[in-house]
Design a protein around this motif. Structure first.
Motif, PDB file in Angstrom:
ATOM      1  N   PRO A 176      12.316  -0.110   2.484  1.00  0.00           N
ATOM      2  CA  PRO A 176      12.013   0.610   1.042  1.00  0.00           C
ATOM      3  C   PRO A 176      12.984  -1.102   0.351  1.00  0.00           C
ATOM      4  O   PRO A 176      13.453  -1.125   0.461  1.00  0.00           O
ATOM      5  CB  PRO A 176      12.474   1.538   1.276  1.00  0.00           C
ATOM      6  N   VAL A 177      12.504  -0.212  -0.851  1.00  0.00           N
ATOM      7  CA  VAL A 177      13.247  -0.903  -2.054  1.00  0.00           C
ATOM      8  C   VAL A 177      14.473  -0.119  -2.801  1.00  0.00           C
ATOM      9  O   VAL A 177      13.989   0.936  -3.286  1.00  0.00           O
ATOM     10  CB  VAL A 177      12.485  -1.809  -2.619  1.00  0.00           C
ATOM     11  N   GLY A 178      15.346   0.133  -2.249  1.00  0.00           N
ATOM     12  CA  GLY A 178      16.532   0.871  -2.990  1.00  0.00           C
ATOM     13  C   GLY A 178      15.658   2.277  -2.500  1.00  0.00           C
ATOM     14  O   GLY A 178      15.177   2.336  -0.967  1.00  0.00           O
ATOM     15  N   ASP A 179      15.274   3.216  -2.878  1.00  0.00           N
ATOM     16  CA  ASP A 179      15.039   4.836  -3.079  1.00  0.00           C
ATOM     17  C   ASP A 179      12.988   4.751  -2.649  1.00  0.00           C
ATOM     18  O   ASP A 179      12.386   5.693  -2.793  1.00  0.00           O
ATOM     19  CB  ASP A 179      16.011   5.896  -4.008  1.00  0.00           C
ATOM     20  N   ARG A 180      12.897   4.304  -3.271  1.00  0.00           N
ATOM     21  CA  ARG A 180      11.432   4.072  -3.785  1.00  0.00           C
ATOM     22  C   ARG A 180      10.964   3.025  -2.251  1.00  0.00           C
ATOM     23  O   ARG A 180      10.984   2.128  -1.587  1.00  0.00           O
ATOM     24  CB  ARG A 180      10.900   3.587  -4.669  1.00  0.00           C
ATOM     25  N   PRO A 181       9.114   3.189  -1.840  1.00  0.00           N
ATOM     26  CA  PRO A 181       8.838   2.140  -1.264  1.00  0.00           C
ATOM     27  C   PRO A 181       8.599   1.009  -2.019  1.00  0.00           C
ATOM     28  O   PRO A 181       8.373   0.513  -2.599  1.00  0.00           O
ATOM     29  CB  PRO A 181       6.655   2.769  -1.209  1.00  0.00           C
ATOM     30  N   ARG A 182       8.455  -0.526  -1.120  1.00  0.00           N
ATOM     31  CA  ARG A 182       8.069  -1.246  -1.356  1.00  0.00           C
ATOM     32  C   ARG A 182       6.818  -1.605  -2.166  1.00  0.00           C
ATOM     33  O   ARG A 182       5.637  -1.443  -1.139  1.00  0.00           O
ATOM     34  CB  ARG A 182       8.108  -2.500  -0.018  1.00  0.00           C
ATOM     35  N   VAL A 183       6.273  -2.430  -2.810  1.00  0.00           N
ATOM     36  CA  VAL A 183       4.886  -1.953  -3.660  1.00  0.00           C
ATOM     37  C   VAL A 183       4.669  -3.526  -3.780  1.00  0.00           C
ATOM     38  O   VAL A 183       5.069  -4.059  -3.819  1.00  0.00           O
ATOM     39  CB  VAL A 183       4.524  -1.339  -5.104  1.00  0.00           C
ATOM     40  N   ALA A 184       3.127  -4.150  -2.670  1.00  0.00           N
ATOM     41  CA  ALA A 184       3.014  -5.627  -3.174  1.00  0.00           C
ATOM     42  C   ALA A 184       1.415  -5.079  -3.534  1.00  0.00           C
ATOM     43  O   ALA A 184       0.588  -4.015  -2.975  1.00  0.00           O
ATOM     44  CB  ALA A 184       2.739  -6.032  -1.781  1.00  0.00           C
TER      45      ALA A 184
END
Length: 288
Positions: A65-73
């Motif tokens: 994850p990126v910080g407190d959210r999911p990573r998005v591609a």
């Protein structure tokens, strides 16, 4: 928007390692570079060796994850003049390597995000093959990623989207509609209700992380949804396939909606591939 109805076994997903930005261009040669097959990406750097699509997707770190959210591609395909469709679908733009990369993104992500119009136009169905489901299970994932879409008024044409009738497929529909329901679904459909005026992508991603343990999301468009995702600071990687076609006309482009200010949004080029005459570009975005 992306076509979804083409099956491609995982063992036909070979890619080759990518050229790095800033590398010195090679001298022109009379003979074209060798293309191994239609479903393999040839590196612009001739010294690079073979690299499977699964390894390319693994390098995106969709389990981090990126910080407190999911990573998005996000993965999108466009013609050489920037059109995202040939007629009303993107299916005529891709090739075997593009389809392989897309299906490996679905295999490696905990969730797949697509707009309701994209689900309908591309008639989403059968996102993964059996071996890809087995790969997910072997790596501690559920057999199928959560499919996520957004419909503020909950007006999803479920009867015209085959995926909604596939048993065992988890689907989350984010909406601001407080009373409506979706009937006649064979899939496991959850309606995530947001207070009117509060539905945005940070909230959707937070729900996916909290309720479903989602760490990484693969976004497949369409153009309006992707613009909102970018505007709300929720995109980390952008994978763009450029097809060797000219389309013109009034068909959709990769992004629709208001302009991103006077200077646009800067991206960093991470990698480049080719497969035949298709070009594969991987961009990253630095968040403020």
């Amino acid at each position: 928007m992306r076509a979804v109805d083409h099956r491609l076994p995982a063992d036909r997903c070979g890619l080759l390692a990518l050229a790095r930005p800033g590398a010195r261009p090679r001298a022109h040669r009379a003979d074209p570079p060798t293309v191994l097959s239609d479903d393999r990406l040839t590196p612009l750097d001739a010294a690079a060796g073979p690299r499977p699509a699964r390894d390319v997707v693994g390098a995106l770190r969709l389990d981090e994850p990126v910080g407190d959210r999911p990573r998005v591609a996000a993965a999108m395909i466009v013609s050489a003049d920037g059109r995202a469709q040939l007629t009303d679908r993107s299916v005529g733009l891709g090739n075997a390597a593009d389809r392989a990369l897309l299906r490996e993104l679905r295999t490696g992500a905990d969730a797949v995000l697509a707009g309701t119009r994209t689900l309908h136009a591309e008639r989403y169905a059968t996102l993964l093959d059996d071996d890809q489901r087995e790969h997910r299970l072997a790596h501690g994932r559920t057999p199928h990623p959560v499919v996520v879409t957004v419909s503020r008024r909950l007006d999803v044409p479920v009867a015209e989207i085959p995926l909604f009738d596939e048993a065992g497929v988890p689907i989350v529909v984010a909406t601001e509609e407080q009373t409506g329901t979706l009937e006649g679904c064979g899939a496991d459909v959850e309606v995530a209700r947001f207070t009117p005026g509060t539905l945005d992508f940070p909230g959707v991603l937070a729900h996916l992380a909290d309720a479903h343990g989602v760490r990484g999301v693969s976004c497949e468009g369409g153009p309006g949804l992707l613009r909102q995702l970018i505007a709300q600071e929720c995109l980390d990687d952008l994978l763009v396939t450029v097809a060797p076609k000219l389309v013109a006309g009034e068909t959709l482009t990769m992004l629709t909606g208001d302009r991103f200010g006077d200077t646009g949004i800067d991206l960093a080029l991470a990698d480049v591939h080719r497969a035949g005459d298709h070009l594969f570009l991987h961009y990253t975005r630095e968040h403020p």
